[in-house]
Motif scaffolding. Structure first.
Motif, PDB file in Angstrom:
ATOM      1  N   ARG A  34       0.869  -1.245  -0.027  1.00  0.00           N
ATOM      2  CA  ARG A  34      -0.003   0.060   0.134  1.00  0.00           C
ATOM      3  C   ARG A  34       0.932   1.280  -0.033  1.00  0.00           C
ATOM      4  O   ARG A  34       0.275   2.310  -0.291  1.00  0.00           O
ATOM      5  CB  ARG A  34      -0.907   0.058   1.288  1.00  0.00           C
ATOM      6  N   ILE A  35       2.201   0.943  -0.002  1.00  0.00           N
ATOM      7  CA  ILE A  35       2.771   2.249   0.146  1.00  0.00           C
ATOM      8  C   ILE A  35       3.821   2.111  -0.988  1.00  0.00           C
ATOM      9  O   ILE A  35       4.598   1.213  -1.202  1.00  0.00           O
ATOM     10  CB  ILE A  35       3.887   2.357   1.342  1.00  0.00           C
ATOM     11  N   PRO A  36       3.779   2.793  -2.181  1.00  0.00           N
ATOM     12  CA  PRO A  36       4.495   2.515  -3.269  1.00  0.00           C
ATOM     13  C   PRO A  36       6.002   3.107  -3.345  1.00  0.00           C
ATOM     14  O   PRO A  36       6.359   3.902  -2.459  1.00  0.00           O
ATOM     15  CB  PRO A  36       4.074   3.661  -4.260  1.00  0.00           C
ATOM     16  N   GLU A  37       6.601   2.161  -4.063  1.00  0.00           N
ATOM     17  CA  GLU A  37       8.259   2.408  -4.131  1.00  0.00           C
ATOM     18  C   GLU A  37       9.040   2.170  -2.871  1.00  0.00           C
ATOM     19  O   GLU A  37      10.195   2.324  -2.860  1.00  0.00           O
ATOM     20  CB  GLU A  37       8.381   3.712  -4.762  1.00  0.00           C
ATOM     21  N   ALA A  38       8.462   1.340  -1.998  1.00  0.00           N
ATOM     22  CA  ALA A  38       9.144   1.045  -0.718  1.00  0.00           C
ATOM     23  C   ALA A  38      10.139  -0.089  -1.068  1.00  0.00           C
ATOM     24  O   ALA A  38       9.554  -0.878  -1.963  1.00  0.00           O
ATOM     25  CB  ALA A  38       8.365   0.821   0.587  1.00  0.00           C
TER      26      ALA A  38
END
Length: 65
Positions: A34-38
């Motif tokens: 749900r948190i992009p580019e992590a």
């Protein structure tokens, strides 16, 4: 704040403090994508600094007008 490959990242502890949620909740958001580019490197999640808005909580219904 951590420096990694010409970009700045924050850890789960820093994001939890910034968004006022638990570290475990941040980890769940990361695990479900749900948190992009992590990135998960070793045993640490790195979250880009440009992620400033917390994803909406799917556990709660949106208020009806």
């Amino acid at each position: 704040m951590h420096y990694f490959k010409y970009a700045y990242y924050e850890t789960t502890d820093e994001i939890a403090c910034k968004w006022r949620i638990s570290k475990r909740r941040v980890q769940e958001l990361l695990k479900t994508g749900r948190i992009p580019e992590a990135m998960f490197i070793g045993n640490t999640w790195l979250i880009p600094l440009d992620v400033t808005v917390r994803p909406p909580d799917k556990r709660r219904k949106a208020p009806t007008p």
